[in-house]
Design an enzyme around this catalytic site. Structure first.
Site, PDB file in Angstrom:
ATOM      1  N   GLY A   6      23.557 -22.259   9.224  1.00 30.38           N
ATOM      2  CA  GLY A   6      23.220 -22.847   7.933  1.00 30.38           C
ATOM      3  C   GLY A   6      22.186 -23.928   8.136  1.00 30.38           C
ATOM      4  N   THR A   7      21.640 -24.417   7.045  1.00 28.36           N
ATOM      5  CA  THR A   7      20.657 -25.496   7.128  1.00 28.36           C
ATOM      6  C   THR A   7      21.380 -26.808   7.418  1.00 28.36           C
ATOM      7  OG1 THR A   7      20.849 -26.040   4.783  1.00 28.36           O
ATOM      8  CG2 THR A   7      19.202 -24.362   5.396  1.00 28.36           C
ATOM      9  N   LYS A  35      28.421 -27.533   8.300  1.00 32.18           N
ATOM     10  CA  LYS A  35      28.827 -26.695   9.428  1.00 32.18           C
ATOM     11  C   LYS A  35      29.848 -27.415  10.312  1.00 32.18           C
ATOM     12  CE  LYS A  35      24.618 -26.268  10.926  1.00 32.18           C
ATOM     13  NZ  LYS A  35      24.004 -27.070   9.836  1.00 32.18           N
ATOM     14  N   CYS A  38      16.289 -28.250  -6.116  1.00 36.98           N
ATOM     15  CA  CYS A  38      16.690 -27.324  -7.184  1.00 36.98           C
ATOM     16  C   CYS A  38      18.062 -26.760  -6.828  1.00 36.98           C
ATOM     17  CB  CYS A  38      15.657 -26.199  -7.363  1.00 36.98           C
ATOM     18  SG  CYS A  38      15.682 -24.963  -6.050  1.00 36.98           S
ATOM     19  N   GLU A  80      26.301 -27.489  17.020  1.00 42.47           N
ATOM     20  CA  GLU A  80      24.850 -27.555  17.326  1.00 42.47           C
ATOM     21  C   GLU A  80      24.431 -26.425  18.274  1.00 42.47           C
ATOM     22  OE1 GLU A  80      23.006 -29.489  15.658  1.00 42.47           O
ATOM     23  OE2 GLU A  80      24.253 -31.174  15.015  1.00 42.47           O
ATOM     24  N   ALA A  81      24.913 -25.231  17.983  1.00 36.46           N
ATOM     25  CA  ALA A  81      24.723 -24.098  18.889  1.00 36.46           C
ATOM     26  C   ALA A  81      23.266 -23.666  19.022  1.00 36.46           C
ATOM     27  CB  ALA A  81      25.573 -22.910  18.432  1.00 36.46           C
ATOM     28  N   GLN A  82      22.409 -24.124  18.109  1.00 40.32           N
ATOM     29  CA  GLN A  82      20.983 -23.781  18.228  1.00 40.32           C
ATOM     30  C   GLN A  82      20.372 -24.320  19.508  1.00 40.32           C
ATOM     31  OE1 GLN A  82      22.169 -25.966  16.010  1.00 40.32           O
ATOM     32  NE2 GLN A  82      20.925 -27.829  16.011  1.00 40.32           N
ATOM     33  N   HIS A 118      10.354 -24.947  -2.313  1.00 39.27           N
ATOM     34  CA  HIS A 118      10.221 -26.404  -2.249  1.00 39.27           C
ATOM     35  C   HIS A 118       9.852 -26.890  -0.848  1.00 39.27           C
ATOM     36  CE1 HIS A 118      12.332 -26.470  -6.261  1.00 39.27           C
ATOM     37  NE2 HIS A 118      11.223 -27.180  -6.446  1.00 39.27           N
TER      38      HIS A 118
HETATM   39 ZN   LIG Z   1      14.273 -25.582  -4.224  1.00 43.71          ZN
END
Ligand SMILES: [Zn+2]
Length: 204
Positions: A9-10, A15, A144, A84-86, A181
């Site tokens: 996820g971002t 997470k 948004c 932080e698996a990235q 965005h």
């Molecule tokens: Zn947006």
């Protein structure tokens, strides 16, 4: 054979909160978890796994880039949870993959998919390649109500793609954004820089 999970996820998608909740559930049943994190993430102290909501626990195992852990350390665990698996290396992901087979322990990895330049992290790429289950942890864009897919880097509140991708904490801030965005904020920042330079400023 137990499974390898990648829950991506971002930033700001809870997470780590999710990881801590899973750990709590196992432990409330008298089971044992092994919490792992790459040593690179030193935002809150290298040993701590900290959610933006403020909950934290100490990692049982931190991995430097050249550490490739054997399964012995997870032999008594009912579940392995990776934060932080990235930031895992390819070799570390492959080692975790082996744990699910050789010691039959599920491994659940939480991490970012891409960096603030929209590029896959090495650890995320390898997890996408070899995980049994890939699940998205969702949140909304800062501007948004669309789903966020990108991690936007702000320096003093201004969007940027400058700086190393392996950088955490300090003055810069990362926010979740939809692709529209993400692009709009970067375009506005570029226009502001150009306007500043055209008027004789330094652009900084
Ligand atoms: Zn947006």
């Amino acid at each position: 054979m137990a499974k390898l999970y990648f829950r991506y996820g971002t930033v700001g998608s809870a997470k780590t909160l999710n990881l801590l909740a899973v750990a709590h559930n196992y432990e409330s049943q008298g089971k044992t978890v092994l919490v792992v994190k790459p040593a690179f993430d030193t935002r809150f102290g290298a040993q701590d796994v900290v959610s933006r909501a403020g909950l934290r626990r100490t990692a049982d195992l931190t991995l430097a880039d050249d550490d490739v852990p054997t399964g012995d350390v997870a032999a008594d665990a009912d579940c392995v949870l990776v934060d932080e698996a990235q930031f895992l290396t390819v070799e570390q992901v492959d080692a975790l993959r082996d744990w699910t087979r050789h010691i039959d322990v599920p491994v659940i990895c939480y991490g970012l998919r891409t960096d603030f330049r929209t590029r896959l992290f090495d650890g995320a790429r390898r997890l996408m390649e070899v995980a049994d289950s890939i699940e998205e942890v969702k949140t909304t864009c800062i501007d948004c109500n669309s789903k966020a897919t990108q991690n936007l880097k702000l320096m003093d509140g201004v969007a940027t793609v400058d700086g190393p991708s392996k950088q955490l904490g300090a003055e810069e801030r990362y926010v979740p954004a939809c692709f529209r965005h993400y692009q709009e904020r970067l375009a506005l920042a570029r226009l502001a820089t150009q306007a500043s330079m055209a008027s004789g400023g330094t652009g900084i």
